[in-house]
Design a protein around this motif. Structure first.
Motif, short mmCIF file in Angstrom:
data_model
loop_
_atom_site.label_atom_id
_atom_site.label_comp_id
_atom_site.label_asym_id
_atom_site.label_seq_id
_atom_site.Cartn_x
_atom_site.Cartn_y
_atom_site.Cartn_z
N LEU A 10 -0.57 -4.66 8.02
CA LEU A 10 0.47 -4.93 7.02
C LEU A 10 1.35 -6.10 7.42
CD1 LEU A 10 1.62 -1.38 5.84
CD2 LEU A 10 -0.09 -2.90 4.87
N VAL A 30 -0.89 -4.76 -3.40
CA VAL A 30 -0.37 -3.43 -3.05
C VAL A 30 -0.84 -2.41 -4.08
CG1 VAL A 30 1.71 -2.08 -2.66
CG2 VAL A 30 1.63 -4.46 -1.93
N ALA B 56 -4.04 -1.40 3.05
CA ALA B 56 -3.82 -2.39 4.11
C ALA B 56 -4.89 -3.48 4.08
CB ALA B 56 -3.81 -1.69 5.47
#
Lengths: 200, 175
Positions: A10, A30, B56
């Motif tokens: 991230l 996202v 992610a």
């Protein structure tokens, strides 16, 4: 592991997006990421239900025992400490068989069953056992004999001989698999010498 | 008539196993249901970790991080004789199966499947699996927190297969 991998991915993404000027893309990633996770999970549902069901039949009919007898010499060589744990070896053999035949979809449920059985003889259930590491690493390398997906795609893009790469692919897979097992086993020895925290 | 031989494998397995079960007097559908239920339970257990992982990885792909990384690493891979055109694909393959497959497709489109670049890319794709995904899923299913040196071993093997693919294409495919 994920406690490190997750934040690293991230934070690294965020910094890279600022550097490359792709924060817009990152922002939609996202939401898109969460959505594609659902798609992947749905695919897993069908895969694990179908193969879980079929393999349960095979298991009950004694097919699993048959396969693991055939695979025993190889599997026992890679997992010497599991020689007496027939129950665990059976699941591992089935997973390897499915992988070699190129049935990736069937290999996952079988592999997860093997993990459950490995966990049942694990001395510390928080830590991966030596055998788990070797087993997972084998599954991260490709074990199949014929790279079907790749050959099909090569054909679609007009290759004159889609299977031309087969010997190279086979040799590469084999040596990569050997590397994976070797590195995992070296790691196992190293850790056990250091501190006897997690044997099996 | 001209069916692909490969197409026989899956139906044969499914029908074969069920038929074998019948000969052993197994209640096949009850068994199927029991196994399928176990599978469903597994997916339920995997949901949180897969959601986290995919978010992610998607962010990483879209952030341009892979371009930065492959700029960094292409001198290293070139040193081992790997064409730098496939470095982005090779970097993505341990992290994202779908992502590397689409990069593989664009390599085939740009350079052609029978070029050296196309052949090395094919071998790389045919001899690696999505390491990070497999490690996450396999350990999440049994709640292992500390995976010790699993990821290191898996990634070492991935790097090995990248280097070897260029090497074996050179010696097995006549240019």
């Amino acid at each position: 592991m994920m406690n490190y991998v997750f934040p690293i991915l991230l934070i690294f993404s965020f910094i890279s997006a600022i550097v490359t000027g792709r924060v817009d893309e990152l922002s939609s990633a996202v939401i898109d990421g969460a959505e594609s996770a659902v798609q992947l999970l749905l695919r897993l549902v069908s895969m694990l239900c179908l193969w879980g069901g079929i393999m349960e039949i095979g298991d009950r009919a004694g097919l699993t025992r048959l396969f693991s007898k055939v695979m025993y010499p190889v599997v026992a060589l890679i997992f010497p400490r599991l020689r007496k744990e027939k129950y665990v070896l059976e699941a591992i053999s089935m997973n390897i068989t499915a992988n070699v035949l190129g049935l990736g979809n069937a290999a996952t449920p079988l592999g997860l069953e093997a993990m459950r059985r490995l966990q049942s003889i694990n001395s510390d259930t928080e830590f991966a056992s030596d055998e788990m590491i070797v087993f997972v690493v084998m599954n991260t390398a490709a074990m199949h004999i014929i790279p079907t997906t790749v050959a099909t795609m090569r054909g679609q893009y007009g290759s004159e001989n889609p299977m031309e790469i087969m010997p190279a692919a086979f040799l590469t897979s084999f040596f990569a698999l050997a590397t994976a097992i070797t590195v995992a086993k070296i790691g196992n020895r190293f850790k056990r010498k250091g501190r006897r925290l997690y044997g099996r | 008539m001209a069916d692909n031989w490969g197409s026989y494998v899956l139906p044969l397995m499914v029908v074969g196993i069920v038929a074998f079960g019948l000969t052993k007097k197994v209640k096949v559908f009850d068994c199927f249901m029991a196994g399928a239920k176990k599978g469903l339970h597994t997916v339920y257990e995997l949901m949180p970790s897969i959601t986290g992982l995919v978010v992610a990885v998607t962010m990483l792909k879209e952030s341009g991080a892979m371009d930065i990384l492959s700029d960094f690493l292409s001198p290293v891979t070139s040193f081992f004789g790997v064409p730098e055109e496939i470095t982005p694909m090779a970097l993505l393959s341990p992290i994202s199966g779908g992502g590397s497959l689409s990069l593989f497709e664009s390599v085939l489109k740009t350079y052609g499947p029978d070029s050296f670049v196309g052949q090395v890319a094919s071998v790389v794709m045919g001899s690696t699996d999505t390491t990070l995904y497999a490690v996450t899923v396999y350990y999440a299913a049994v709640n292992i927190r500390n995976t010790r040196h699993t990821l290191l071993s898996g990634l070492t093997a991935d790097f090995m297969s990248l280097v070897l693919s260029a090497f074996f294409v050179r010696i097995t495919v006549g240019q």
